[in-house]
Write a protein that holds these residues in place. Structure first.
Motif, PDB file in Angstrom:
ATOM      1  N   VAL A   1      96.800 -40.813   1.215  1.00  0.00           N
ATOM      2  CA  VAL A   1      98.113 -41.177   0.399  1.00  0.00           C
ATOM      3  C   VAL A   1      99.137 -41.405   1.401  1.00  0.00           C
ATOM      4  N   LEU A   2      99.921 -42.637   1.171  1.00  0.00           N
ATOM      5  CA  LEU A   2     100.831 -42.956   1.816  1.00  0.00           C
ATOM      6  C   LEU A   2     102.353 -42.955   0.749  1.00  0.00           C
TER       7      LEU A   2
ATOM      8  N   LEU B   1     111.365 -41.083  -4.508  1.00  0.00           N
ATOM      9  CA  LEU B   1     111.422 -41.982  -5.491  1.00  0.00           C
ATOM     10  C   LEU B   1     109.672 -42.306  -5.853  1.00  0.00           C
ATOM     11  N   ASP B   2     108.828 -41.505  -5.664  1.00  0.00           N
ATOM     12  CA  ASP B   2     107.248 -41.851  -5.659  1.00  0.00           C
ATOM     13  C   ASP B   2     106.985 -41.202  -6.878  1.00  0.00           C
ATOM     14  N   ALA B   3     106.456 -41.702  -7.948  1.00  0.00           N
ATOM     15  CA  ALA B   3     105.987 -41.237  -9.180  1.00  0.00           C
ATOM     16  C   ALA B   3     104.896 -40.294  -8.957  1.00  0.00           C
ATOM     17  N   ARG B   4     104.105 -40.485  -7.942  1.00  0.00           N
ATOM     18  CA  ARG B   4     102.768 -39.767  -7.689  1.00  0.00           C
ATOM     19  C   ARG B   4     103.355 -38.204  -7.348  1.00  0.00           C
TER      20      ARG B   4
ATOM     21  N   ARG C   1     111.080 -37.685   2.859  1.00  0.00           N
ATOM     22  CA  ARG C   1     111.393 -38.797   2.832  1.00  0.00           C
ATOM     23  C   ARG C   1     109.885 -39.822   2.906  1.00  0.00           C
ATOM     24  N   SER C   2     109.448 -39.780   3.953  1.00  0.00           N
ATOM     25  CA  SER C   2     108.214 -40.564   4.275  1.00  0.00           C
ATOM     26  C   SER C   2     107.042 -39.407   4.492  1.00  0.00           C
ATOM     27  N   SER C   3     105.780 -39.713   3.968  1.00  0.00           N
ATOM     28  CA  SER C   3     104.684 -38.814   4.412  1.00  0.00           C
ATOM     29  C   SER C   3     103.446 -39.477   4.367  1.00  0.00           C
ATOM     30  N   MET C   4     102.516 -38.960   5.011  1.00  0.00           N
ATOM     31  CA  MET C   4     101.209 -39.356   4.898  1.00  0.00           C
ATOM     32  C   MET C   4     100.260 -38.237   4.764  1.00  0.00           C
ATOM     33  N   THR C   5      99.276 -38.484   3.845  1.00  0.00           N
ATOM     34  CA  THR C   5      98.260 -37.407   3.683  1.00  0.00           C
ATOM     35  C   THR C   5      96.896 -37.713   3.672  1.00  0.00           C
ATOM     36  N   VAL C   6      96.026 -37.249   4.595  1.00  0.00           N
ATOM     37  CA  VAL C   6      94.377 -37.658   4.583  1.00  0.00           C
ATOM     38  C   VAL C   6      93.648 -36.666   4.764  1.00  0.00           C
ATOM     39  N   PRO C   7      92.559 -36.912   4.030  1.00  0.00           N
ATOM     40  CA  PRO C   7      91.512 -36.059   4.059  1.00  0.00           C
ATOM     41  C   PRO C   7      90.902 -35.708   5.437  1.00  0.00           C
ATOM     42  N   LEU C   8      90.168 -34.709   5.543  1.00  0.00           N
ATOM     43  CA  LEU C   8      89.140 -34.135   7.003  1.00  0.00           C
ATOM     44  C   LEU C   8      87.948 -34.389   6.426  1.00  0.00           C
ATOM     45  N   LEU C   9      87.265 -35.322   6.476  1.00  0.00           N
ATOM     46  CA  LEU C   9      85.834 -35.256   5.736  1.00  0.00           C
ATOM     47  C   LEU C   9      84.721 -35.447   7.058  1.00  0.00           C
ATOM     48  N   THR C  10      83.504 -34.641   6.807  1.00  0.00           N
ATOM     49  CA  THR C  10      82.511 -35.030   7.490  1.00  0.00           C
ATOM     50  C   THR C  10      81.638 -35.676   6.489  1.00  0.00           C
ATOM     51  N   THR C  11      80.273 -36.099   6.929  1.00  0.00           N
ATOM     52  CA  THR C  11      79.426 -36.871   6.038  1.00  0.00           C
ATOM     53  C   THR C  11      79.156 -36.176   4.516  1.00  0.00           C
TER      54      THR C  11
ATOM     55  N   LEU D   1     109.087 -45.009   7.146  1.00  0.00           N
ATOM     56  CA  LEU D   1     108.708 -44.990   8.407  1.00  0.00           C
ATOM     57  C   LEU D   1     107.424 -45.343   8.702  1.00  0.00           C
ATOM     58  N   PHE D   2     106.414 -45.395   7.790  1.00  0.00           N
ATOM     59  CA  PHE D   2     104.948 -45.405   8.112  1.00  0.00           C
ATOM     60  C   PHE D   2     104.425 -46.859   7.101  1.00  0.00           C
ATOM     61  N   ALA D   3     103.772 -47.412   7.679  1.00  0.00           N
ATOM     62  CA  ALA D   3     103.216 -48.669   7.204  1.00  0.00           C
ATOM     63  C   ALA D   3     101.619 -48.431   6.917  1.00  0.00           C
ATOM     64  N   GLU D   4     101.196 -49.274   6.190  1.00  0.00           N
ATOM     65  CA  GLU D   4      99.294 -49.275   5.880  1.00  0.00           C
ATOM     66  C   GLU D   4      98.750 -49.024   7.309  1.00  0.00           C
ATOM     67  N   LYS D   5      99.143 -49.787   8.357  1.00  0.00           N
ATOM     68  CA  LYS D   5      98.427 -49.802   9.509  1.00  0.00           C
ATOM     69  C   LYS D   5      98.422 -48.378  10.016  1.00  0.00           C
ATOM     70  N   ASP D   6      99.555 -47.559   9.920  1.00  0.00           N
ATOM     71  CA  ASP D   6      99.735 -46.483  10.349  1.00  0.00           C
ATOM     72  C   ASP D   6      98.793 -45.366   9.713  1.00  0.00           C
TER      73      ASP D   6
END
Length: 545
Positions: A247-248, A254-257, A270-280, A297-302
């Motif tokens: 999630v970015l 202002l993010d409705a999520r 203000r800006s955030s990125m949250t990613v899962p730590l996943l194994t198979t 601060l963050f883009a989709e590439k980040d």
């Protein structure tokens, strides 16, 4: 006068339209007519203006850092816009819409070098602040026209490569997490980073129960003690955990999520990125980074790189956990194999059987077996011969105990103490114990024949077996602990063993009652056993049915 506008066409977001005035400024600063909160957009990025004396519009790049693109071609200076042209600024794409009667007034690709006025008109009060949902990932090198963007992408990938090497060299989870957060802070202008693990140690808790295992704050960012308490909005955690998606958010306020989460407001995220730590096969946890200072601060590439890095970290964490499990399993197997049969050890290690820790009352069948006349035997044999005799004796009787799923409790001098029913019990503990006792006497007979052939003295063994409810558990000091049992049944089995003659398997009345249909036994005269208030009439097992 015709109506012209920009229509946002980036995927994954609702449509947004901006009506163009004579001069429409575009950039990251809120003073622009169109503010785009995007780290790839310069403060004053571009301007769209109506060319004096004409009815068409010019798109002019204001020496932006990452360039302005029209139909995927970089705008060197100014370019005339035609109905349907797609303009990309930062990570957002817009479509230029114009009345049809005005579309023929400009030629596609026509460029201009004349200066464009930057005075802000009265109509500039129309202000749009947009929430980016970035659609662009890393492009092929021949599609990138800006060296600065190419260098920025290279640096991201370089740090991801360096991090993968760092993680591969880490030997424990703390080291993996420390290196992970350290590299992220080198790569991104984040203020805070936190790693949360799924708490698998709390039975009955929901799957999204998370515990904080690592935290890092940017030095010199002026963060207070309250900022260390990172409360990731539950809506975001729930999405990451259930959907297993990153999630970015470029402006969390202002993010409705985020659902106007109080934690966002109070912490000022203000800006955030949250990613899962996943194994198979499972979710290990969540990685979250944010900024309390800047939006966009963050883009989709980040996010793509961070998700890739999180996968590498997950593999490293899983490898460390696997190594830990292998070592723990080896230690557990080594410990259990000293007292349990290989069959039971395999089932416990596999998780099919569980050993109860702590004290508990259990119905247990206890066996004692010891050598008759052992003291005089030690006086007649040389030490080296005595040790060889005991090792061979213990090896044979222990294998028989394990073959009948017994637990080897301990060796006491020349005596062997074994258990059935603790720490694991079955429906046939009593008969298994008696079968083991009878087989042990047969093994001693065969052992004595071997000794007589080599001129060695034979030995005699008496066996006592009793069934009773006892107290079972792990006991010992803080340095060493062992599993054992206490109670009258233990004392009774020991006393029966002392009373048994060489070659006898003597059992208690309780044991006989449980297995009478399986054995032929004779009841002996009532005997008074040392330490027992009441006399006991034991049974001598003659044969198995």
């Amino acid at each position: 006068m015709s109506l012209c506008k920009l229509i946002r066409v980036s995927s994954g977001a609702g449509q947004q339209e901006i009506v163009l005035s004579d001069v429409t400024t575009i950039g990251r600063q809120p003073t622009n007519t169109l503010q785009i909160v995007d780290r790839l957009v310069s403060k004053e990025h571009a301007v769209i203006s109506r060319r004096a004396g004409t009815t068409f519009f010019l798109l002019t790049d204001l020496d932006s850092r990452n360039g302005t693109f029209c139909n995927e071609r970089m705008v060197e200076s100014s370019i005339a816009l035609r109905h349907g042209d797609e303009v990309r600024i930062g990570s957002t794409t817009w479509r230029f819409a114009q009345d049809e009667q005005d579309t023929a007034r400009g030629q596609v690709g026509e460029t201009y070098s004349e200066p464009v006025p930057l005075e802000e008109p009265a109509s500039a009060s129309i202000h749009a602040t947009m929430q980016i949902d970035f659609a662009h990932d890393f492009q092929r090198v021949d599609f990138i026209l800006d060296d600065r963007m190419l260098r920025a992408d290279y640096e991201k990938l370089r740090l991801a490569h360096v991090l993968s090497q760092d993680l591969n060299a880490a030997s424990n989870i703390d080291e993996v997490l420390d290196r992970l957060l350290k590299r992220i802070f080198e790569w991104l202008p984040v203020d805070r980073g936190v790693v949360l693990f799924v708490d698998t140690k709390v039975p009955g808790e929901p799957a999204d129960k998370l515990i904080q295992v690592a935290l890092q704050l940017r030095p010199g960012a002026g963060l207070s003690a309250e900022d260390k308490d990172i409360k990731v909005p539950r809506s975001i955690l729930r999405h990451v955990i259930t959907k297993r998606e990153a999630v970015l958010s470029t402006d969390a306020r202002l993010d409705a999520r985020f659902g106007n989460a109080a934690s966002v407001v109070l912490q000022g995220i203000r800006s955030s990125m949250t990613v899962p730590l996943l194994t198979t096969d499972r979710l290990l946890g969540v990685l979250h980074v944010d900024s309390l200072i800047s939006s966009g601060l963050f883009a989709e590439k980040d996010l793509s790189v961070l998700a890739s890095v999180s996968r590498q970290a997950s593999i490293s964490i899983d490898n460390v956990l696997l190594q830990r499990r292998v070592l723990e399993e080896a230690a557990l197997r080594s410990s259990l194999s000293r007292m349990l049969s290989p069959n039971l050890v395999d089932r416990i290690v596999a998780g099919d059987l569980a050993i109860e820790k702590g004290g508990a009352q259990r119905r247990v069948t206890v066996m004692f077996a010891d050598i008759r006349g052992f003291t005089s035997l030690t006086e007649r044999l040389a030490p080296v011969d005595m040790v060889a005799l005991m090792n061979e004796y213990f090896e044979r009787v222990s294998n028989i105990i394990f073959a009948h799923d017994g637990t080897l409790d301990k060796y006491i001098g020349d005596a062997v103490m074994a258990l059935w029913g603790a720490p694991l019990g079955t429906d046939d503990d009593e008969i298994q114990a008696v079968r083991a006792g009878m087989e042990m006497q047969e093994a001693i007979t065969a052992f004595n024949k071997e000794r007589e052939e080599t001129g060695d003295e034979p030995i005699g063994v008496g066996i006592g077996i009793a069934t009773a409810t006892v107290i079972a558990g792990y006991v010992g000091s803080s340095r060493t602990m062992s599993y054992t049992v206490f109670g009258r049944g233990v004392n009774l089995a020991s006393r029966l063993c002392s009373a048994a003659k060489s070659g006898d398997v003597m059992i208690s009345p309780t044991t006989f009652q449980a297995i009478d249909r399986f054995v032929v036994a004779e009841q002996l005269d009532e005997i008074k056993l040392k330490g027992m208030a009441e006399p006991v009439r034991p049974y001598r097992v003659l044969q198995l049915r």
